[in-house]
Structures are given as structure tokens and as C-alpha cells.
Design a protein around this motif. Structure first.
Motif, PDB file in Angstrom:
ATOM      1  N   PRO A 208     -21.135  -7.400 -15.089  1.00  0.00           N
ATOM      2  CA  PRO A 208     -19.839  -7.493 -15.780  1.00  0.00           C
ATOM      3  C   PRO A 208     -19.302  -8.911 -15.917  1.00  0.00           C
ATOM      4  CG  PRO A 208     -19.494  -6.864 -13.508  1.00  0.00           C
ATOM      5  CD  PRO A 208     -20.989  -6.986 -13.682  1.00  0.00           C
ATOM      6  N   PHE A 209     -20.139  -9.924 -15.639  1.00  0.00           N
ATOM      7  CA  PHE A 209     -19.669 -11.304 -15.649  1.00  0.00           C
ATOM      8  C   PHE A 209     -20.034 -11.972 -16.971  1.00  0.00           C
ATOM      9  CE2 PHE A 209     -21.081 -10.233 -11.289  1.00  0.00           C
ATOM     10  CZ  PHE A 209     -19.830 -10.090 -10.717  1.00  0.00           C
ATOM     11  N   GLN A 210     -19.075 -12.063 -17.871  1.00  0.00           N
ATOM     12  CA  GLN A 210     -19.313 -12.737 -19.143  1.00  0.00           C
ATOM     13  C   GLN A 210     -19.042 -14.232 -18.967  1.00  0.00           C
ATOM     14  OE1 GLN A 210     -18.880  -8.825 -19.330  1.00  0.00           O
ATOM     15  NE2 GLN A 210     -16.873  -9.691 -19.640  1.00  0.00           N
ATOM     16  N   THR A 211     -20.078 -15.044 -19.160  1.00  0.00           N
ATOM     17  CA  THR A 211     -19.963 -16.472 -18.904  1.00  0.00           C
ATOM     18  C   THR A 211     -19.785 -17.235 -20.209  1.00  0.00           C
ATOM     19  OG1 THR A 211     -21.380 -16.268 -16.958  1.00  0.00           O
ATOM     20  CG2 THR A 211     -21.087 -18.477 -17.881  1.00  0.00           C
ATOM     21  N   ASP A 232     -10.077 -12.917 -21.863  1.00  0.00           N
ATOM     22  CA  ASP A 232      -9.629 -12.635 -20.507  1.00  0.00           C
ATOM     23  C   ASP A 232     -10.687 -11.950 -19.646  1.00  0.00           C
ATOM     24  OD1 ASP A 232      -9.600 -10.024 -21.374  1.00  0.00           O
ATOM     25  OD2 ASP A 232      -7.507  -9.640 -20.898  1.00  0.00           O
ATOM     26  N   SER A 233     -11.786 -11.475 -20.234  1.00  0.00           N
ATOM     27  CA  SER A 233     -12.873 -10.896 -19.442  1.00  0.00           C
ATOM     28  C   SER A 233     -13.978 -11.905 -19.158  1.00  0.00           C
ATOM     29  CB  SER A 233     -13.464  -9.673 -20.165  1.00  0.00           C
ATOM     30  OG  SER A 233     -14.071 -10.049 -21.390  1.00  0.00           O
ATOM     31  N   PHE A 234     -13.776 -13.163 -19.542  1.00  0.00           N
ATOM     32  CA  PHE A 234     -14.765 -14.218 -19.341  1.00  0.00           C
ATOM     33  C   PHE A 234     -14.420 -15.073 -18.127  1.00  0.00           C
ATOM     34  CE2 PHE A 234     -15.880 -13.034 -23.510  1.00  0.00           C
ATOM     35  CZ  PHE A 234     -17.034 -13.690 -23.921  1.00  0.00           C
ATOM     36  N   HIS A 235     -15.442 -15.679 -17.542  1.00  0.00           N
ATOM     37  CA  HIS A 235     -15.197 -16.848 -16.703  1.00  0.00           C
ATOM     38  C   HIS A 235     -15.917 -18.011 -17.367  1.00  0.00           C
ATOM     39  CE1 HIS A 235     -19.229 -16.233 -14.845  1.00  0.00           C
ATOM     40  NE2 HIS A 235     -19.144 -17.509 -14.559  1.00  0.00           N
ATOM     41  N   PHE A 236     -15.253 -19.150 -17.403  1.00  0.00           N
ATOM     42  CA  PHE A 236     -15.775 -20.326 -18.087  1.00  0.00           C
ATOM     43  C   PHE A 236     -16.297 -21.336 -17.075  1.00  0.00           C
ATOM     44  CE2 PHE A 236     -13.367 -18.554 -21.546  1.00  0.00           C
ATOM     45  CZ  PHE A 236     -14.082 -18.935 -22.679  1.00  0.00           C
ATOM     46  N   ILE A 237     -17.535 -21.787 -17.282  1.00  0.00           N
ATOM     47  CA  ILE A 237     -18.091 -22.849 -16.454  1.00  0.00           C
ATOM     48  C   ILE A 237     -17.268 -24.113 -16.662  1.00  0.00           C
ATOM     49  CG2 ILE A 237     -20.123 -24.266 -15.997  1.00  0.00           C
ATOM     50  CD1 ILE A 237     -21.801 -21.942 -17.155  1.00  0.00           C
ATOM     51  N   ASN A 238     -17.030 -24.443 -17.925  1.00  0.00           N
ATOM     52  CA  ASN A 238     -16.121 -25.528 -18.300  1.00  0.00           C
ATOM     53  C   ASN A 238     -15.181 -24.992 -19.376  1.00  0.00           C
ATOM     54  OD1 ASN A 238     -17.346 -28.058 -16.923  1.00  0.00           O
ATOM     55  ND2 ASN A 238     -19.108 -27.154 -17.992  1.00  0.00           N
ATOM     56  N   ASN A 342      -7.215 -12.946 -14.255  1.00  0.00           N
ATOM     57  CA  ASN A 342      -8.035 -14.110 -14.542  1.00  0.00           C
ATOM     58  C   ASN A 342      -7.248 -15.381 -14.255  1.00  0.00           C
ATOM     59  OD1 ASN A 342     -10.149 -15.745 -15.415  1.00  0.00           O
ATOM     60  ND2 ASN A 342     -10.546 -14.526 -17.240  1.00  0.00           N
ATOM     61  N   ILE A 343      -7.997 -16.408 -13.833  1.00  0.00           N
ATOM     62  CA  ILE A 343      -7.450 -17.751 -13.687  1.00  0.00           C
ATOM     63  C   ILE A 343      -8.368 -18.672 -14.464  1.00  0.00           C
ATOM     64  CG2 ILE A 343      -6.911 -19.626 -12.098  1.00  0.00           C
ATOM     65  CD1 ILE A 343      -6.424 -17.540  -9.938  1.00  0.00           C
ATOM     66  N   PHE A 344      -7.833 -19.279 -15.511  1.00  0.00           N
ATOM     67  CA  PHE A 344      -8.604 -20.226 -16.309  1.00  0.00           C
ATOM     68  C   PHE A 344      -8.355 -21.638 -15.782  1.00  0.00           C
ATOM     69  CE2 PHE A 344      -8.164 -16.955 -19.791  1.00  0.00           C
ATOM     70  CZ  PHE A 344      -9.525 -16.662 -19.882  1.00  0.00           C
ATOM     71  N   THR A 345      -9.440 -22.359 -15.517  1.00  0.00           N
ATOM     72  CA  THR A 345      -9.331 -23.753 -15.101  1.00  0.00           C
ATOM     73  C   THR A 345     -10.307 -24.597 -15.919  1.00  0.00           C
ATOM     74  OG1 THR A 345     -10.933 -23.345 -13.319  1.00  0.00           O
ATOM     75  CG2 THR A 345      -8.592 -23.240 -12.747  1.00  0.00           C
ATOM     76  N   ARG A 346     -10.113 -25.899 -15.906  1.00  0.00           N
ATOM     77  CA  ARG A 346     -10.971 -26.795 -16.692  1.00  0.00           C
ATOM     78  C   ARG A 346     -12.427 -26.727 -16.213  1.00  0.00           C
ATOM     79  NH1 ARG A 346     -10.564 -31.045 -20.230  1.00  0.00           N
ATOM     80  NH2 ARG A 346     -12.088 -32.733 -19.976  1.00  0.00           N
ATOM     81  N   SER A 347     -12.617 -26.563 -14.917  1.00  0.00           N
ATOM     82  CA  SER A 347     -13.951 -26.376 -14.359  1.00  0.00           C
ATOM     83  C   SER A 347     -13.908 -25.228 -13.365  1.00  0.00           C
ATOM     84  CB  SER A 347     -14.437 -27.646 -13.651  1.00  0.00           C
ATOM     85  OG  SER A 347     -15.612 -27.388 -12.903  1.00  0.00           O
ATOM     86  N   PHE A 348     -14.892 -24.331 -13.463  1.00  0.00           N
ATOM     87  CA  PHE A 348     -14.900 -23.184 -12.561  1.00  0.00           C
ATOM     88  C   PHE A 348     -15.178 -23.613 -11.124  1.00  0.00           C
ATOM     89  CE2 PHE A 348     -16.604 -19.297 -10.645  1.00  0.00           C
ATOM     90  CZ  PHE A 348     -15.621 -18.399 -11.012  1.00  0.00           C
ATOM     91  N   GLU A 379     -15.629  -6.259  -8.839  1.00  0.00           N
ATOM     92  CA  GLU A 379     -16.259  -7.554  -8.598  1.00  0.00           C
ATOM     93  C   GLU A 379     -15.971  -8.552  -9.711  1.00  0.00           C
ATOM     94  OE1 GLU A 379     -20.355  -7.483  -7.616  1.00  0.00           O
ATOM     95  OE2 GLU A 379     -20.181  -5.719  -6.346  1.00  0.00           O
ATOM     96  N   MET A 380     -15.873  -8.072 -10.930  1.00  0.00           N
ATOM     97  CA  MET A 380     -15.624  -8.957 -12.058  1.00  0.00           C
ATOM     98  C   MET A 380     -14.275  -9.666 -11.902  1.00  0.00           C
ATOM     99  SD  MET A 380     -15.408  -7.973 -16.097  1.00  0.00           S
ATOM    100  CE  MET A 380     -14.082  -6.805 -15.799  1.00  0.00           C
ATOM    101  N   ILE A 381     -13.234  -8.924 -11.576  1.00  0.00           N
ATOM    102  CA  ILE A 381     -11.910  -9.523 -11.416  1.00  0.00           C
ATOM    103  C   ILE A 381     -11.879 -10.430 -10.189  1.00  0.00           C
ATOM    104  CG2 ILE A 381      -9.478  -9.032 -10.964  1.00  0.00           C
ATOM    105  CD1 ILE A 381      -9.712  -6.587 -12.704  1.00  0.00           C
ATOM    106  N   ILE A 382     -12.527 -10.011  -9.103  1.00  0.00           N
ATOM    107  CA  ILE A 382     -12.602 -10.863  -7.914  1.00  0.00           C
ATOM    108  C   ILE A 382     -13.198 -12.217  -8.274  1.00  0.00           C
ATOM    109  CG2 ILE A 382     -13.751 -11.162  -5.675  1.00  0.00           C
ATOM    110  CD1 ILE A 382     -13.562  -8.119  -5.319  1.00  0.00           C
ATOM    111  N   HIS A 383     -14.258 -12.208  -9.070  1.00  0.00           N
ATOM    112  CA  HIS A 383     -14.942 -13.439  -9.454  1.00  0.00           C
ATOM    113  C   HIS A 383     -14.056 -14.313 -10.337  1.00  0.00           C
ATOM    114  CE1 HIS A 383     -18.419 -15.970 -10.161  1.00  0.00           C
ATOM    115  NE2 HIS A 383     -18.246 -15.874 -11.464  1.00  0.00           N
ATOM    116  N   ARG A 384     -13.407 -13.711 -11.327  1.00  0.00           N
ATOM    117  CA  ARG A 384     -12.630 -14.490 -12.295  1.00  0.00           C
ATOM    118  C   ARG A 384     -11.396 -15.131 -11.676  1.00  0.00           C
ATOM    119  NH1 ARG A 384     -12.961  -9.888 -16.207  1.00  0.00           N
ATOM    120  NH2 ARG A 384     -10.759  -9.655 -15.750  1.00  0.00           N
TER     121      ARG A 384
END
Length: 425
Positions: A208-211, A232-238, A342-348, A379-384
Motif C-alpha cells: 500500500p506504499f505509493q512512492t 494524500d496516499s503517497f509518500h514522497f522521497i523528495n 499524512n505528513i509531507f516534508t521536503r525530504s522523507f 501500515e500505510m498511514i503509519i509510514h506516511r
């Protein structure tokens, strides 16, 4: 035989039909397509693979787990099968060299072939564009409605993706790779996917981890509030971006808790709650989105129940901690709302929360584990929404040297006990 495990390769034959695979009494043929995939290639007399419509994956598997390749069968008309259950949402489908094919191959586009895609409405194997200049005519991609697979734009000088005028659906079978990548496009200032409506991950239950990755674009590149919500379902590396175009309803710019209006839905600015602000905390009861950092210090608060609806934190200044909870001597339950997804940051890899000098039992509710968002099983929300916790309540104490709320300067020394070293950031 009504079940086959291992894949199918039908190559260089004179067979005219795929009917040698027979379904069971439920009219189903079960295929475990790993490791060999489903390959129908170079069959000069093949005209009928209608049996494919009876093919289904094994339980707990997906046809998207392997490559489907139907190529160079000159008498085969696939048109009637393209929208079948089996083919319509395959991410890794290649069809070419047949009498009629399904969609277009979005990972084979180059400048010289762009004009061949004028009639394409559906891309398989994603949409990949590299080394595109501003002078390149991209209007041939304007009819695309669906991209199946990753979307990647790299090393290009285009300013936005508005040439994808009709792109509505972005569907992937997410595994470990980055599925949305805008990288090294120095002129890109906006996203521009105005028609985009739906994102779907066919592998959601397993992965469930959309990168995503948005990196090295124009310094003024920005995402709108709606675009942040779409991702909002993504986590961004950058996430090298700013924020722009907010819904004016419920929009508040933070100066102080005393000056903050009531009924804010979105706050822009670093939210600071400190001694004397306790009487104003009910102003935050409806806040949904915070564009900035969260600082709660020197208060008499015992919990953070005044943030029940906070859902999204967007903190794109990587010189500042995302959260600081400091010197709140009565604080025994620091859980921030129940809705943060979700928490969006400039770098994960640079998302710090400093928790320090609060009540000694601050994390009793999580059995001593530093966690501002409570315990859930998703787990997806925990990760994001994960953070790198530090500070005396979570491990090594942090000495705050000089810090400006406006983000002018932040300096801290991480004190590592039992060593002779100090590390400055």
C-alpha cells in the motif's frame, strides 16, 4: 486442465486458436503467471484468443504480477478483448505488431515517434518522457485519458504537464519502485494536470506504499491544495515544492494564537502555542490542514484534544523540525488528533520531531514509545506520518541554541552521552 502455475509462452506456432485451454464448470481457467508471464508472440496463423476472457488469477494473486506480452501475431485482432476484465487494467501489457492492438506503449515514446500517438487514449507500461525540450510539440498526447503504470518526466525543459489535457485516470501496480517521478526539470513551475480525477493501486492490499518523487524542478514549483489532497496516499522521497492556490474558505494566516480567527480550516504558517495561549486553543477545533510546523512549548496543557480534525501537515522547510513539543510540564497525553493521515516534508529522510522537558510520563499511553499519533494497524498511514523522534523525552537531549519561528535560523546540538562528540546541525 483448468489450473496452470508457472506462466504461458506460445511462440512461433501455426496455431490459429487459443482454445486448447479449457475452463472449469464455472467457466474459469486459473493462471499463476509467475515466473514466466503470459507471452503470445510470432504466431503467424493466430486469429482467436477469446479463451483469454475465461482466464483468472490464482487466489491471492493478480495478473498484474507478471508481464503480458502479445506481439507480432499479424492476423490477430485484439480490439474486442482490450476492454475485457483480463486486459483493461493490466499495467505491464505489451501489444504491438498484431492486426489490431490494445492502447499504446507509454514507455517507448521519443521525440521522433511522438506524432504516432495522436489517437492514443490509453497508455500501458506507464508514461515515460525523457529529454523533452520546450520546442517539442506534445499535443499528440492530448487525447490520453488513462495511464497504466508509472508516470515519469525527467531531464526536460517543459514548464508543466498541461499537454495531458484529458488525463483522468492514473493506475498502477505498486511495488518497490517510484510510480510518480518528476525529476531534473529545471523549468517546471506547476503540475497542470487539471483533468486528473482518480488514482488506483491494484496492489494496495499487498503493497500500500505509493512512492513519489518531485526533485530538482524550478525553485518556484508549487502544488495547489487540491493537488496535495490528491497525493494524500503517497509518500514522497523528495518533495521540492511550495504550496499555492488555497481555498479561501476557512483559510487563516498564523501570526499568534491571540490574533488567530475562529473556525479556521487551513492554517498557513508555523503554528506556535505557548504560555498564555491555553485560553485560545479552541480556535483550532476545526483545523484540517497545517501548512507549516507545529510548536507547543511552556504551556499548562495536559493533552492536545483541541486538534481532533487535523488531517494533513505540510512542512516543506527542511531547516526546521516538523514538530516541537517542549517544556509542557503537565502534558501526559501528546496524541495529536485521531485523523492525521499524512505528513509531507521536503525530504522523507529529514522529518524531525523534538520532544523534550515535558511531564516524565508523557508517553505512558504508548508504553513509553515516542508516538504523537496513537497506535493503529494501518501500515500505510503509519509510514506516511512517521517522524524521526529526538529530544530528552525520546532519547538524546537536544540543546536549542538559536531558533526563529519564521525559519530564519535554527541551530541545535545533539548531545550524545557516553561519547566525546557533539554534532551540530
Amino acid at each position: 486442465m483448468s489450473t496452470l502455475v508457472g506462466g504461458i509462452r506460445m511462440e512461433n506456432s501455426n496455431l490459429s486458436s487459443f482454445s486448447f485451454l479449457t475452463p472449469d464448470k464455472n467457466n474459469e481457467f486459473r493462471l499463476g503467471c509467475k515466473p514466466n508471464g503470459f507471452i503470445i508472440e510470432n504466431n503467424s496463423q493466430l486469429t482467436d484468443i477469446g479463451g483469454l476472457q475465461n482466464m483468472y488469477p490464482l487466489m491471492f494473486e493478480s495478473l498484474n504480477m507478471c508481464q503480458f506480452r502479445i506481439v507480432n501475431n499479424p492476423k490477430l485482432d485484439l480490439e474486442s478483448l482490450c476492454w475485457s476484465y483480463q486486459l483493461r487494467d493490466l499495467v505491464n501489457l505489451a501489444t504491438e505488431g498484431n492486426l489490431k492492438n490494445c492502447g499504446c506503449q507509454g514507455d517507448q515514446i521519443n521525440i521522433s515517434s511522438l506524432s504516432n500517438y495522436q489517437s492514443c487514449t490509453r497508455f500501458y507500461n506507464g508514461l515515460v518522457l525523457h529529454d523533452i525540450t520546450n520546442t517539442t510539440d506534445l499535443s499528440s498526447l492530448s487525447n490520453v485519458q488513462t495511464v497504466l503504470g508509472k508516470l515519469e518526466i525527467r531531464n526536460s525543459n517543459i514548464q508543466n504537464l498541461s499537454f495531458l489535457t484529458n488525463l483522468k485516470y492514473f493506475k498502477v501496480y505498486a511495488e518497490s519502485e517510484t510510480i510518480f517521478n518528476l525529476q531534473d526539470n529545471p523549468e517546471m513551475t506547476r503540475l497542470g494536470l487539471s483533468a486528473l480525477e482518480e488514482f488506483e493501486n491494484f496492489n494496495y492490499e499487498t503493497y500500500p506504499f505509493q512512492t513519489g518523487n518531485i526533485e530538482n524542478l524550478h525553485p518556484d514549483f508549487c502544488l495547489t491544495e487540491d493537488e496535495f489532497n490528491f497525493f494524500d496516499s503517497f509518500h514522497f522521497i523528495n518533495l521540492h515544492a511550495k504550496a499555492c492556490e488555497f481555498d479561501e474558505q476557512g483559510l487563516c494566516y498564523f501570526e499568534s494564537m491571540d490574533k488567530l480567527p475562529n473556525n479556521c480550516l487551513t492554517i498557513i504558517g508555523n503554528l506556535v502555542i505557548e504560555s498564555g495561549d491555553e485560553e485560545h486553543i479552541n480556535k483550532l477545533i476545526r483545523v484540517y490542514t497545517l501548512f507549516g510546523t507545529l510548536i507547543i512549548r511552556n504551556t499548562q496543557l495536559v493533552d492536545f484534544s483541541f486538534l481532533p480534525k487535523l488531517t494533513l501537515i505540510i512542512s516543506l522547510n527542511d531547516s526546521l523540525p516538523v514538530v516541537q513539543i517542549l517544556s509542557n510540564k503537565n502534558l501526559t497525553n501528546p496524541k495529536i488528533g485521531s485523523s492525521v493521515r499524512n505528513i509531507f516534508t521536503r525530504s522523507f529522510y529529514n522529518r524531525v520531531a523534538i520532544i523534550q522537558d515535558n511531564h516524565p510520563n508523557i508517553f505512558n499511553y504508548t508504553n513509553g514509545t515516542c508516538n504523537l499519533f496513537g497506535v493503529i494497524v494501518n501500515e500505510m498511514i503509519i509510514h506516511r506520518r512517521s517522524l524521526n523522534y529526538t529530544g530528552g523525552d525520546c532519547g538524546a537531549p537536544v540543546v536549542l541554541g538559536s531558533y526563529s519561528v519564521e525559519g530564519c535560523r535554527f541551530f541545535m546540538i545533539l548531545v550524545l552521552f557516553s561519547t566525546e562528540y557533539f554534532i551540530g546541525f
